[in-house]
Write an enzyme that holds these catalytic residues in place. Structure first.
Site, PDB file in Angstrom:
ATOM      1  N   ASP A 100       1.199  10.593  33.019  1.00 23.90           N
ATOM      2  CA  ASP A 100       0.485  11.486  32.526  1.00 23.90           C
ATOM      3  C   ASP A 100       0.321  12.432  32.134  1.00 23.90           C
ATOM      4  O   ASP A 100       0.797  13.173  32.692  1.00 23.90           O
ATOM      5  CB  ASP A 100      -1.096  11.888  33.893  1.00 23.90           C
ATOM      6  CG  ASP A 100      -2.433  12.230  33.171  1.00 23.90           C
ATOM      7  OD1 ASP A 100      -2.448  13.634  32.007  1.00 23.90           O
ATOM      8  OD2 ASP A 100      -2.999  13.114  34.102  1.00 23.90           O
ATOM      9  N   VAL A 101       0.587  13.310  30.192  1.00 16.94           N
ATOM     10  CA  VAL A 101       1.132  14.237  29.856  1.00 16.94           C
ATOM     11  C   VAL A 101       0.122  15.310  30.431  1.00 16.94           C
ATOM     12  O   VAL A 101       0.859  16.624  30.131  1.00 16.94           O
ATOM     13  CB  VAL A 101       1.118  14.075  28.624  1.00 16.94           C
ATOM     14  CG1 VAL A 101       1.066  12.473  28.849  1.00 16.94           C
ATOM     15  CG2 VAL A 101      -0.699  13.979  28.245  1.00 16.94           C
ATOM     16  N   ASN A 138       2.350  10.523  21.086  1.00 18.65           N
ATOM     17  CA  ASN A 138       1.316   9.390  21.089  1.00 18.65           C
ATOM     18  C   ASN A 138       0.568  10.463  21.181  1.00 18.65           C
ATOM     19  O   ASN A 138      -1.181   9.998  21.301  1.00 18.65           O
ATOM     20  CB  ASN A 138       1.102   8.229  20.872  1.00 18.65           C
ATOM     21  CG  ASN A 138      -0.026   7.689  20.059  1.00 18.65           C
ATOM     22  OD1 ASN A 138      -0.240   7.647  19.086  1.00 18.65           O
ATOM     23  ND2 ASN A 138      -0.165   6.653  21.302  1.00 18.65           N
ATOM     24  N   TYR A 187      -9.905  19.519  17.642  1.00 22.65           N
ATOM     25  CA  TYR A 187      -8.844  19.041  17.461  1.00 22.65           C
ATOM     26  C   TYR A 187      -8.154  19.208  16.260  1.00 22.65           C
ATOM     27  O   TYR A 187      -5.943  19.254  16.722  1.00 22.65           O
ATOM     28  CB  TYR A 187      -9.600  17.239  17.345  1.00 22.65           C
ATOM     29  CG  TYR A 187      -8.491  16.647  16.858  1.00 22.65           C
ATOM     30  CD1 TYR A 187      -8.004  15.503  17.636  1.00 22.65           C
ATOM     31  CD2 TYR A 187      -8.353  16.030  14.972  1.00 22.65           C
ATOM     32  CE1 TYR A 187      -7.471  14.472  17.265  1.00 22.65           C
ATOM     33  CE2 TYR A 187      -7.419  15.272  15.089  1.00 22.65           C
ATOM     34  CZ  TYR A 187      -6.830  14.423  16.503  1.00 22.65           C
ATOM     35  OH  TYR A 187      -5.968  13.579  16.376  1.00 22.65           O
ATOM     36  N   LYS A 244      -4.099  20.123  16.824  1.00 22.33           N
ATOM     37  CA  LYS A 244      -2.995  19.635  16.364  1.00 22.33           C
ATOM     38  C   LYS A 244      -2.073  20.666  14.712  1.00 22.33           C
ATOM     39  O   LYS A 244      -0.799  20.191  14.796  1.00 22.33           O
ATOM     40  CB  LYS A 244      -3.698  18.165  15.394  1.00 22.33           C
ATOM     41  CG  LYS A 244      -4.007  16.972  16.361  1.00 22.33           C
ATOM     42  CD  LYS A 244      -2.673  16.571  16.444  1.00 22.33           C
ATOM     43  CE  LYS A 244      -3.384  15.453  17.470  1.00 22.33           C
ATOM     44  NZ  LYS A 244      -2.561  14.329  18.390  1.00 22.33           N
ATOM     45  N   THR A 284      -9.657   3.436  15.956  1.00 17.65           N
ATOM     46  CA  THR A 284      -9.169   3.350  16.934  1.00 17.65           C
ATOM     47  C   THR A 284      -9.696   4.082  18.110  1.00 17.65           C
ATOM     48  O   THR A 284     -11.335   4.336  17.132  1.00 17.65           O
ATOM     49  CB  THR A 284      -7.295   4.189  17.330  1.00 17.65           C
ATOM     50  OG1 THR A 284      -7.917   5.029  16.839  1.00 17.65           O
ATOM     51  CG2 THR A 284      -6.559   3.293  16.343  1.00 17.65           C
ATOM     52  N   THR A 326     -11.134   7.123  17.551  1.00 20.95           N
ATOM     53  CA  THR A 326     -12.079   7.563  15.842  1.00 20.95           C
ATOM     54  C   THR A 326     -13.002   6.998  16.535  1.00 20.95           C
ATOM     55  O   THR A 326     -14.041   6.923  14.958  1.00 20.95           O
ATOM     56  CB  THR A 326     -11.618   7.077  14.853  1.00 20.95           C
ATOM     57  OG1 THR A 326     -11.237   6.069  14.662  1.00 20.95           O
ATOM     58  CG2 THR A 326      -9.935   7.687  14.107  1.00 20.95           C
TER      59      THR A 326
END
Length: 234
Positions: free
Chosen positions: A59-60, A86, A157, A161, A192, A195
């Site tokens: 879990d990041v 990712n 978002y 990024k 995906t 999205t």
């Protein structure tokens, strides 16, 4: 030559397909997911297709799980050739002038702070590789230049990024002396779960864009922002 590759958040979507393609090419690939059951199910699906993929729970947003994953890979492989950051989430957002602070913190925890935490933990293993590569899966929405010319929604978002892109540039400069390449890449608007299965291209098409920035040789580029057929504006 076979490489040791870790793909974070890879039980679904582009991450999962990337693991598949890399395993088909004969690389030692670690599939990771925060949910152990979901990760092992993804691993089992690939094994059914004859692909030998390894699983590591991570879990990041959880430092202990990142450290444990690093220990597993270090003990088994002694190095990491490629780290593909990712893992990411998207949240239904308000306009920029009325951002939800809870949404902002939650998204940055995964998309930026988590990515930084994973990267710094695995840098010692990347240094043990002769051709270390860090590939940060970003988005054109994180390009300030692109957003200035053609603004689109998702302000939180996009901001997360943009932070990833800035961090990637710093990594590329600082790690060049160690022979480690760091790049960001946008796979494009891909259908995906992130999205809501909308998009202008298939998962495989998105995977193919990322793949080129994963399998770099020792003379490959660093400090770049890759898009389908060209470089994107930072």
């Amino acid at each position: 030559m076979s490489k040791v590759i870790l793909v974070t958040g890879s039980n679904t979507g582009i991450g999962f397909d990337l693991v598949r393609v890399l395993a088909e090419k004969g690389h030692i690939v670690y599939l990771s997911a925060r949910n152990e059951a979901a990760g092992k199910e993804a691993q089992a699906n690939l094994k059914t297709d004859g692909l030998n993929v390894k699983f590591v729970r991570m879990d990041v947003t959880d430092h202990d799980s990142i450290t444990s994953a690093k220990d597993v890979i270090e003990e088994a492989e002694g190095k990491l050739d490629v780290l593909v950051n990712n893992a990411a989430i998207g949240i239904e957002e308000r306009p920029a002038a009325d951002i939800s602070m809870d949404a902002l913190r939650r998204l940055f925890d995964t998309n930026f702070f988590g990515l930084v935490q994973v990267t710094t933990t695995f840098i010692p293993l990347l240094r043990a590789s002769k051709e270390g590569v860090i590939t940060n899966v970003s988005s054109e929405l994180g390009s300030n230049g692109s957003q200035a010319q053609n603004h689109r929604g998702s302000p939180v978002y996009s901001a997360s990024k943009a932070a990833v892109n800035s961090y990637t540039i710093a990594l590329a400069h600082e790690l060049k002396k160690d022979g480690i390449k760091a790049n960001a890449v946008t796979p494009g608007y891909t259908a995906t779960r992130l999205t809501k299965f909308q998009g202008t291209q298939t998962i495989r098409e998105g995977t193919e864009v990322v793949l080129r920035w994963v399998l770099l040789d020792k003379d490959g580029p660093t400090g770049q922002f890759g898009i389908r057929e060209e470089l994107c504006q930072w």
